[in-house]
Design a protein around this motif. Structure first.
Motif, short mmCIF file in Angstrom:
data_model
loop_
_atom_site.label_atom_id
_atom_site.label_comp_id
_atom_site.label_asym_id
_atom_site.label_seq_id
_atom_site.Cartn_x
_atom_site.Cartn_y
_atom_site.Cartn_z
N ARG A 158 0.72 -1.29 0.15
CA ARG A 158 0.13 -0.13 0.13
C ARG A 158 0.89 1.19 -0.11
NH1 ARG A 158 -4.48 -0.38 4.49
NH2 ARG A 158 -2.46 -0.48 5.72
N SER A 159 0.60 2.12 -0.96
CA SER A 159 1.30 3.36 -0.96
C SER A 159 0.29 4.83 -0.65
CB SER A 159 1.80 3.84 -2.33
OG SER A 159 0.72 3.82 -3.20
N TRP A 160 1.10 5.61 -0.10
CA TRP A 160 0.50 6.74 0.44
C TRP A 160 0.92 7.69 -0.42
CZ3 TRP A 160 -2.70 6.66 5.10
CH2 TRP A 160 -2.60 5.35 5.77
N LYS A 161 0.05 8.81 -0.37
CA LYS A 161 0.66 9.89 -1.12
C LYS A 161 -0.10 11.38 -0.53
CE LYS A 161 -2.67 9.58 -5.23
NZ LYS A 161 -2.85 9.43 -6.66
N VAL A 162 0.12 12.47 -0.80
CA VAL A 162 -0.45 13.79 -0.58
C VAL A 162 -0.80 14.31 -1.82
CG1 VAL A 162 -0.05 15.91 0.79
CG2 VAL A 162 0.95 14.13 1.58
N ILE A 163 -2.14 14.63 -1.80
CA ILE A 163 -2.76 15.34 -3.00
C ILE A 163 -2.73 16.92 -2.75
CG2 ILE A 163 -4.76 15.53 -4.69
CD1 ILE A 163 -5.19 12.84 -4.11
N GLN A 164 -2.06 17.48 -3.61
CA GLN A 164 -1.99 19.22 -3.38
C GLN A 164 -2.98 19.65 -4.20
OE1 GLN A 164 2.06 20.27 -4.05
NE2 GLN A 164 2.56 20.03 -1.88
#
Length: 549
Positions: A158-164
């Motif tokens: 599982r990968s995490w990301k921050v959406i700007q």
């Protein structure tokens, strides 16, 4: 006469050859033993697999949908799981042992053909370096003939990301007014979590029974520290956002012609102890009598099991209720009740259980096998179970037909059997003492005989209340994980989320995918069209898009 003295061999080469032969023979014996163990393990795994398949087929054709049968299938599956793992381990050991010899062939398990991987999974093409010269003559004049493809299933962690989300500002050269795109709507106040993350947290907590503290620990190990209070804030915000959907779902359930009702215990945290609360469920499922309306479940929570709770839950309902003989339902069946009396339909599975306990041949055989004394098998109980099972066999043949067709078959086939069963029970009951276990089982039915025979005159009624018991099964499993509800408000939130998640499962909808989509849309979705987000409508709206893709 002196004994002859053995002299050591002078031929060292012969001694080495004899030692080598003995070593080779020992390796061959070891490989043969490993092969034998692998064959025995494979046979055991094959037998366990066949037993599991036979049990599943018998369950589908003849078996009752009882908790005990489900546990038995789970035990068979667990046994096969362990035996298959042991067989593969022994196979690898046999291969390693055979590789050290030249005379023993390795044992290979007989495996069923594996199904191909699903087509919808993305494929990553990895081309191995091609030879640059012929392996025979060394020529570099090579021409491609084709290729062999070996597929390996892999998982990406599982990968995490921050959406700007960037909103650029512009100023007007003419009037100096600043213009900017409006801020996007979020499902939660000060929304920092995306819909997919919120759906995962909600489904893990209420669908997979993982408390928030365990989720927080797992997320921290993945490099995303989220405090327990932060996650709890999002759960409360999501429940508030989904409240209109829950109310719409409740209205759909209470509009049914017939409901299944049941309840189970829910430990609730109290000051210095835990109290025993209750979780109630009312299931709408018209599929047994050919109905096309979507199935749904409505859950409710209460601190105790008082009769006032089902009376409140079903205050505006006037239809059929299939439930057990709990006395708290009594006022629902009162002829003077407003908006009208609810018709009681009793559950034949509940009635069958005490007879089955007294006639359980399998359990008795297990007791003998364990060295315990055998129980008494009652021939009267055996006969009662046989007669009830005949009725269930008839029901399996008419499941899914229209209510009128079911009623016609019951009137012509089941009604005479039910009348004979009643006469037989009254005759047997007259010979039993008041305290006899069989007498109690018979009294349970005879005192409620109109409720037990209502299915003969109404094709909408089922013989069992299994629909409600299946809906509560997740709570029974969850109690082992979360141990207790934190408060009454927590029990109410859980009931609302159980309603949504169990309804999604009843309609063959992935609860997490549905929640993610709904949470991403509900903030801007018109309140007058909230029913479009219910699981069955959501699924129907996505079918054309899926086909077009």
């Amino acid at each position: 006469m002196s004994s002859p003295v053995a002299t050591p061999p002078d031929d060292v080469a012969a001694l080495k050859a004899a030692l080598q032969a003995a070593t080779t023979r020992a390796l061959e014996v070891e490989a043969e033993l490993a092969n034998a163990r692998a064959r025995a393990s494979d046979d055991q795994a094959l037998i366990a697999h066949q037993q599991l398949q036979i049990a599943k087929l018998q369950h589908q054709l003849y078996g009752q949908r009882s908790e005990r049968v489900v546990r038995l299938l789970d035990q068979l599956a667990l046994g096969f799981d362990e035996l298959a793992s042991s067989a593969t381990e022994d196979e690898i050991t046999a291969e390693q042992a055979a590789a050290r010899t030249t005379q023993v062939a390795p044992f290979t398990r007989r495996r069923p053909a594996r199904q191909p991987f699903p087509e919808h999974l993305p494929r990553e093409r990895v081309v191995e370096p091609a030879p640059t010269a012929c392996q025979c003559c060394g020529s570099v004049r090579l021409r491609k003939l084709g290729e062999d493809i070996t597929e390996t299933l892999e998982v990406i962690p599982r990968s995490w990301k921050v959406i700007q989300r960037v909103r650029e500002k512009f100023s007007c050269r003419a009037c100096e007014k600043v213009s900017q795109a409006p801020a996007p709507f979020h499902v939660t106040p000060r929304g920092w979590a995306g819909p997919s993350l919120l759906a995962m947290v909600m489904f893990e907590k209420f669908g997979q029974h993982q408390p928030l503290n365990r989720q927080a620990e797992r997320y921290a190990r993945e490099g995303v520290p989220l405090s327990l209070s932060t996650l709890a804030d999002q759960v409360g915000a999501c429940c508030a956002a989904l409240a209109p959907l829950s109310r719409c779902l409740d209205a759909h359930v209470l509009a049914a012609e017939r409901l299944h009702g049941d309840d189970t215990t829910v430990p609730v945290l109290a000051s210095g102890k835990t109290d025993t609360g209750r979780c109630w469920v009312y299931v709408r499922d018209d599929r047994p009598f050919g109905g096309t309306t979507a199935p749904a479940a409505m859950f409710r929570y209460s601190r105790d099991r008082g009769g006032a709770h089902p009376q409140e839950h079903l205050a505006g309902y006037a239809g059929l209720l299939q439930a057990d003989a709990y006395s708290g339902y009594g006022k629902l069946y009162d002829a003077t009740r407003q908006p009208g009396p609810i018709q009681e339909a009793a559950c034949w599975v509940h009635a069958r259980r005490p007879f089955f306990v007294l006639a359980d041949l399998t359990q008795n055989a297990c007791r003998v096998a364990e060295g315990r004394s055998a129980g008494v098998i009652s021939p009267i109980a055996l006969e009662a179970v046989r007669r009830i099972d005949v009725l269930f066999e008839i029901e399996r043949g008419i499941n899914g037909r229209s209510a009128e067709q079911r009623r016609a078959v019951r009137q012509s086939v089941s009604a005479p059997l039910v009348a004979e069963f009643e006469a037989w029970m009254r005759e047997q009951r007259s010979r039993l003492s008041r305290t006899h276990d069989l007498a109690r089982a018979m009294d349970y039915m005879l005192k409620r005989w109109p409720a037990f025979t209502r299915f003969l005159d109404d094709g909408r009624v089922c013989l069992s209340n299994n629909a409600a018991e299946r809906a509560l099964r997740g709570i029974a499993l969850g109690r082992k994980s979360w141990l207790f509800a934190g408060s009454d408000r927590g029990g109410q939130r859980a009931a609302a989320m159980y309603s949504l998640i169990v309804t999604a499962k009843l309609n063959n909808v992935d609860p997490q995918a549905w929640l993610a989509d709904v949470l991403g849309r509900i903030a801007t979705h018109p309140a007058s069209r909230v029913a479009e987000l219910l699981p069955w409508n959501w699924q129907a709206g996505r079918v054309p898009t899926t086909k077009a893709a």
